[in-house]
Design a protein around this motif. Structure first.
Motif, PDB file in Angstrom:
ATOM      1  N   GLU A 162       0.843  -1.193   0.000  1.00  0.00           N
ATOM      2  CA  GLU A 162       0.000   0.000   0.000  1.00  0.00           C
ATOM      3  C   GLU A 162       0.880   1.245   0.000  1.00  0.00           C
ATOM      4  O   GLU A 162       1.845   1.319   0.767  1.00  0.00           O
ATOM      5  CB  GLU A 162      -0.917   0.012   1.221  1.00  0.00           C
ATOM      6  N   VAL A 163       0.561   2.202  -0.845  1.00  0.00           N
ATOM      7  CA  VAL A 163       1.336   3.437  -0.962  1.00  0.00           C
ATOM      8  C   VAL A 163       0.410   4.623  -0.756  1.00  0.00           C
ATOM      9  O   VAL A 163      -0.711   4.648  -1.268  1.00  0.00           O
ATOM     10  CB  VAL A 163       2.024   3.531  -2.349  1.00  0.00           C
ATOM     11  N   ASP A 164       0.881   5.596  -0.004  1.00  0.00           N
ATOM     12  CA  ASP A 164       0.068   6.786   0.259  1.00  0.00           C
ATOM     13  C   ASP A 164       0.991   7.944   0.593  1.00  0.00           C
ATOM     14  O   ASP A 164       2.155   7.756   0.947  1.00  0.00           O
ATOM     15  CB  ASP A 164      -0.901   6.519   1.414  1.00  0.00           C
ATOM     16  N   ALA A 208       5.159   3.703   2.100  1.00  0.00           N
ATOM     17  CA  ALA A 208       4.755   2.439   1.477  1.00  0.00           C
ATOM     18  C   ALA A 208       4.862   1.344   2.529  1.00  0.00           C
ATOM     19  O   ALA A 208       5.860   1.256   3.254  1.00  0.00           O
ATOM     20  CB  ALA A 208       5.647   2.121   0.282  1.00  0.00           C
ATOM     21  N   THR A 232      -3.455   1.769  -3.815  1.00  0.00           N
ATOM     22  CA  THR A 232      -3.405   3.209  -3.539  1.00  0.00           C
ATOM     23  C   THR A 232      -4.813   3.783  -3.443  1.00  0.00           C
ATOM     24  O   THR A 232      -5.806   3.072  -3.633  1.00  0.00           O
ATOM     25  CB  THR A 232      -2.649   3.952  -4.658  1.00  0.00           C
ATOM     26  N   TYR A 253      -1.120   8.079  -9.427  1.00  0.00           N
ATOM     27  CA  TYR A 253      -0.891   6.649  -9.323  1.00  0.00           C
ATOM     28  C   TYR A 253      -1.382   5.868 -10.546  1.00  0.00           C
ATOM     29  O   TYR A 253      -1.055   4.688 -10.683  1.00  0.00           O
ATOM     30  CB  TYR A 253      -1.585   6.098  -8.075  1.00  0.00           C
ATOM     31  N   HIS A 280      -3.002  -3.254  -9.969  1.00  0.00           N
ATOM     32  CA  HIS A 280      -3.105  -1.988  -9.250  1.00  0.00           C
ATOM     33  C   HIS A 280      -4.536  -1.833  -8.748  1.00  0.00           C
ATOM     34  O   HIS A 280      -5.471  -1.698  -9.540  1.00  0.00           O
ATOM     35  CB  HIS A 280      -2.743  -0.812 -10.166  1.00  0.00           C
ATOM     36  N   ARG A 297      -7.304   0.292  -6.488  1.00  0.00           N
ATOM     37  CA  ARG A 297      -7.524   1.657  -6.027  1.00  0.00           C
ATOM     38  C   ARG A 297      -8.840   1.745  -5.261  1.00  0.00           C
ATOM     39  O   ARG A 297      -9.812   1.086  -5.607  1.00  0.00           O
ATOM     40  CB  ARG A 297      -7.546   2.631  -7.207  1.00  0.00           C
ATOM     41  N   THR A 332      -6.434   0.902   1.930  1.00  0.00           N
ATOM     42  CA  THR A 332      -5.150   1.502   2.328  1.00  0.00           C
ATOM     43  C   THR A 332      -5.086   1.679   3.837  1.00  0.00           C
ATOM     44  O   THR A 332      -4.448   2.595   4.347  1.00  0.00           O
ATOM     45  CB  THR A 332      -4.957   2.860   1.625  1.00  0.00           C
TER      46      THR A 332
END
Length: 226
Positions: free
Chosen positions: A59-61, A98, A134, A140, A150, A152, A173
């Motif tokens: 998870e990326v934010d 991340a 994300t 993204y 991916h 979302r 996320t």
């Protein structure tokens, strides 16, 4: 410094869930604040896992860290160039984070949430076979095409978690947002203020070791010197 002083400082830092300030280290070990500050930064660098690559479901934010100033006043301790404007014009530091699900984490400061800025960090951190998760940030979209999958979630529409029978994992996320919340609590509750000049060090220092259940999460920073 005597070797037992180093061991005691390592113990205090490693067993503090939200970190410990140099002032507390100074008071408990009977050393000067400057010595404690020096000691803490060396220990945090020692704990860094620079060669780690995030794999699996990641998870990326991005998040913005910084207290609220009265009447949007400028800080007297940082120059204007060191205070990037966050979303909504607030002067806060942006941090890109991340987190592997049930695994490790990485974070570093940034000046913008543009596609190019985020892509360079994400491609460096993540294994190319990882599943990227994300929120709906447009930056993204192009980045996600470079990964096998991916997922979302659209927070603006009130979507926080989604289970798709055709997807490889649940889309949310929550892990990375909990990680970001811990960073903010460590800074606001333990240190109260930090210089953006040393932001990478302080982000790493605040959460170099977070225990989530039986899993230890480490945070990694880039270009940290001395």
């Amino acid at each position: 410094m005597p070797l037992p002083t180093w061991f005691m400082a390592i113990y205090l830092i490693a067993t503090s869930s939200k970190g410990v300030s140099a002032m507390v280290i100074s008071r408990q070990l009977g050393i000067s604040y400057k010595t404690a500050w020096f000691l803490c930064h060396r220990i945090r660098q020692l704990l860094a896992d620079d060669d780690c690559t995030l794999k699996g479901i990641v998870e990326v934010d991005e998040t913005y860290i910084g207290g609220k100033r009265r009447r949007d006043a400028k800080s007297k301790r940082d120059s204007d160039d060191d205070q990037p404007k966050g979303r909504g014009g607030s002067r806060k530091m942006m941090a890109l984070t991340a987190v592997e699900r049930d695994g490790k984490a990485k974070a570093r400061k940034g000046r913008t949430h543009s596609e190019r800025a985020i892509a360079g960090v994400v491609f460096y951190w993540l294994d190319r076979d990882a599943v990227l998760v994300t929120d709906e940030l447009p930056a993204y979209r192009w980045i996600g095409k470079r990964f096998p999958a991916h997922l979302r979630v659209n927070h603006s529409r009130g979507e926080w978690s989604r289970r798709d029978p055709l997807a490889v994992a649940c889309a949310h996320t929550n892990s990375v947002e909990s990680f970001n919340a811990t960073i903010k609590r460590a800074i606001s509750g333990v240190r109260h203020w930090f210089s953006i000049k040393h932001a990478d060090r302080y982000v790493h220092k605040a959460t170099s070791r977070i225990v989530a259940g039986a899993q230890t999460i480490k945070i990694e920073t880039l270009n940290v010197k001395g």
